[in-house]
Design an enzyme around this catalytic site. Sequence first.
Site, mmCIF file in Angstrom:
data_model
loop_
_atom_site.group_PDB
_atom_site.id
_atom_site.type_symbol
_atom_site.label_atom_id
_atom_site.label_comp_id
_atom_site.label_asym_id
_atom_site.label_seq_id
_atom_site.Cartn_x
_atom_site.Cartn_y
_atom_site.Cartn_z
ATOM 1 N N TYR A 1 0.724 -1.166 0.082
ATOM 2 C CA TYR A 1 0.039 0.030 -0.311
ATOM 3 C C TYR A 1 0.886 1.327 -0.074
ATOM 4 C CZ TYR A 1 -4.249 -2.495 1.345
ATOM 5 O OH TYR A 1 -5.316 -3.467 1.138
ATOM 6 N N GLY B 1 -16.898 5.089 -2.620
ATOM 7 C CA GLY B 1 -17.475 6.508 -2.224
ATOM 8 C C GLY B 1 -18.812 6.759 -2.923
#
Length: 347
Positions: A76, A247
């Site tokens: 990440y 989202g």
Amino acid sequence: MVTSVDRSSETMAPLLMEEKEAAMKYSVLGTTGVKVSRICLGTATFGVAPIAQDADRLVGAAIDLGINFVDTADVYGNLPVFDRPGAPAAADREPAEQILGRALRGRRDQLVLATKSNGIVGPDVNDRGLSRRHIIRQVESSLRRLQTDYIDLYYAHDPDPDTPLEQTLATYDDLIRQGKIRYVGLSNHPAWQVTQALWIADDRRLQAPVAAQVKYNLIDRAAERELGPACQQFGLSIVPYAPLHGGLLADLAVLDREVSGDQRFGAAGFSDSEIAVAQWVDRLARAWGLAPYQVSLAWLLSRPAVASAIVGAETPEELHANATAADVELDRAQLDTLTALAAGLVP
């Protein structure tokens, strides 16, 4: 990642004014006896959003909200796939684990920390996978970056077709005995491999996986076909990522963003059918006096075997908004209405 709340919107203002400090709730993680917050802080975009300098504030906000579960991985943060306009280039970013490690100073023992390995971390042909060689090397690297001497939950990030599952599980068992990891999880593994891992662990007296991480939300419900029933039957917890579908299930304002959804990872944006479901969620949430992100997360947290949802909030404000969902309980009729949406059955 969740979208920020548009606090200038007149339609959202009444809902936001009703928000109160989140009363965090907790679930037992699998068969461990360890309690984790129903909202988990995801760190995939650490170094991009938030930038490294702001990560400490976000981690502090999580602890203040009662969030004790943090998820990261060895790949990440500093890969080109996470690049976006206005953020430092991949070559100029630190790994998310390293950023998180600094933010955890003095706070480590308050948190249940999860990380993963299997992704490509270098140019060598063996710089990935679930071999004993690679796992041990990556655990040591993660411990250094995270500035800790143990990892609470260690996931196999994806299946590795080149390494027998027996070897991988035996390596995890050794690391547990050494005290470097506490528990094992499987990420993005199909139900048959999760079941196979449990059979192997039982047959060879190895530590068995306690959690399965998978993409799961109101729009993407593939996990319910086989993985969900398997986890429920065998006592594993499901820890969903992308619980707000990039989202879209948080606030339709995400459609106005330059980068949203899987575009954050170099893939496509939202489809018309996905947007249609999100529009219905938005209408229902407002009719119920709630925000879309509260409704979407509350539905997910009500599903069988789901222990905690990973939210990739970019700011303390986004994290606070998402945390309020842990205290929202929808009634059966509301849950059934939401469940029907993904099947194309609108109210």
